[in-house]
Design a protein around this motif. Structure first.
Motif, PDB file in Angstrom:
ATOM      1  N   VAL A   1       0.862  -1.182   0.000  1.00 23.51           N
ATOM      2  CA  VAL A   1       0.000   0.000   0.000  1.00 23.51           C
ATOM      3  C   VAL A   1       0.902   1.237   0.000  1.00 23.51           C
ATOM      4  O   VAL A   1       1.829   1.333   0.799  1.00 23.51           O
ATOM      5  N   ILE A   2       0.641   2.164  -0.908  1.00 23.98           N
ATOM      6  CA  ILE A   2       1.484   3.365  -0.994  1.00 23.98           C
ATOM      7  C   ILE A   2       0.651   4.650  -1.005  1.00 23.98           C
ATOM      8  O   ILE A   2      -0.510   4.650  -1.399  1.00 23.98           O
ATOM      9  N   HIS A   3       1.300   5.714  -0.563  1.00 27.60           N
ATOM     10  CA  HIS A   3       0.739   7.058  -0.660  1.00 27.60           C
ATOM     11  C   HIS A   3       0.887   7.533  -2.108  1.00 27.60           C
ATOM     12  O   HIS A   3       1.974   7.477  -2.671  1.00 27.60           O
TER      13      HIS A   3
ATOM     14  N   MET B   1      -4.549   6.773  -2.507  1.00 25.78           N
ATOM     15  CA  MET B   1      -3.647   5.713  -2.068  1.00 25.78           C
ATOM     16  C   MET B   1      -3.667   4.595  -3.107  1.00 25.78           C
ATOM     17  O   MET B   1      -4.660   4.414  -3.811  1.00 25.78           O
TER      18      MET B   1
END
Lengths: 212, 212
Positions: free
Chosen positions: B54-56, B64
């Motif tokens: 999971v990334i910004h 996201m």
């Protein structure tokens, strides 16, 4: 803890003060990797910059990604990767985390010169590594994707890897705590880690065991 | 530590045993976020799965991303997101990390039933949250990107956020250690964190200070 929680809707988030929202949203994904990216321009000017948006993309072939903010202003790291097609990813430990953070300042000279970190060349990749880093990865540019908010995802293939031998376990797992690799949250906080456990491959109706 | 390092070339990595390479390459990006993703199918079957990718993506709008492995086999989380267009991201703490890991087992029933984690609904998003999680994010699907190795990047917009009030600082920064959010490395190792420092905005020729 749940009963007293704050509840934000999408509209609440939209209405937040800009810097408040930026800090808040940057924390939502949880702890992030933090690495120094080393590049070189076509004019042989080196650049070094800290990034919290490095991700694993695949193992076969070995691919890693970096998500860049929109290319609406000069972004030397991104431009160097697109022109010379090589870059390095260097792990950060507590001994160099302040210098790593300082690479984000807007310098007129190379961040190597201004922060005192040492460029290291192997001959395999023209981009500079960080000598003070304990785990160093050399990559070749593969693909660029522009996402809906104009952020730019760069994918590179691992072409070189330098790593202390004693931290690689028999099955390939790397003990990152043994080289004190750090993690970060939000835009500016850094953390060390402590092991909870390495867990066995999960199967239905079979209790998990800890891998030593 | 550098002098005795192992040096791998791209060819060395290509020649590694498959599971060894998978473990090794999965560790290279450093510490990763680890979250439980909650979804629901069109037939109202819930699904819960642990993800370290999971990334910004952005703060304005709040976006996201999740990187999925290739969609060459059934992937319930991905399929549910594409059909119902909503999903939840739930932080993991040491009290639920074994149950989170266990969601990866191939269950015939919902991972909520099989792991004992509790689905929670707010009415805003039809996907289930994890009641035991202290920080819960509801998102709506925006875009899908297929990368060069057939991995699938899903980007969602934050539409709901539930968070304990005392951990949000004045400038929006979230103290993730106060809710014991964990991090992971490789495919199966979990870690807690300890603060090193929060550092001031870097400027040339200005010493960094620590933000309290």
């Amino acid at each position: 803890m749940n009963e007293s929680s704050i509840h934000y809707t999408g509209k609440d988030i939209e209405g937040m003060e800009k810097f408040f929202r930026r800090n808040l949203i940057n924390c939502l994904s949880g702890f992030k990797s933090v690495n120094l990216i080393g590049t070189i321009s076509e004019n042989r000017e080196t650049n070094l910059s800290v990034f919290s948006q490095v991700i694993h993309v695949g193992a076969t072939p070995p691919l890693m990604g970096i998500l860049f903010r929109p290319h609406s202003v000069p972004r030397h790291t991104l431009e160097n990767i697109l022109s010379t097609e090589v870059f390095t990813i260097n792990h950060i430990h507590p001994g160099i985390f302040k210098q790593a953070h300082q690479t984000s300042a807007r310098y007129q000279v190379s961040e190597f010169d201004s922060t005192g970190l040492t460029p290291l060349y192997t001959g395999q990749i023209s981009a500079p590594y960080v000598k003070e880093s304990f785990l160093r990865i050399g990559l070749r540019f593969q693909e660029k994707y522009i996402l809906m908010n104009d952020t730019v995802l760069i994918v590179g293939k691992v072409e070189e890897l330098t790593i202390p031998p004693k931290i690689i376990q028999e099955d390939g797992f790397i003990d990152l705590e043994a080289i004190k690799t750090i993690t970060c949250s939000g835009l500016d906080k850094y953390h060390t880690t402590s092991s909870l456990a390495r867990l066995s491959y999960p199967k239905p109706a079979k209790p998990l065991s800890e891998i030593q």
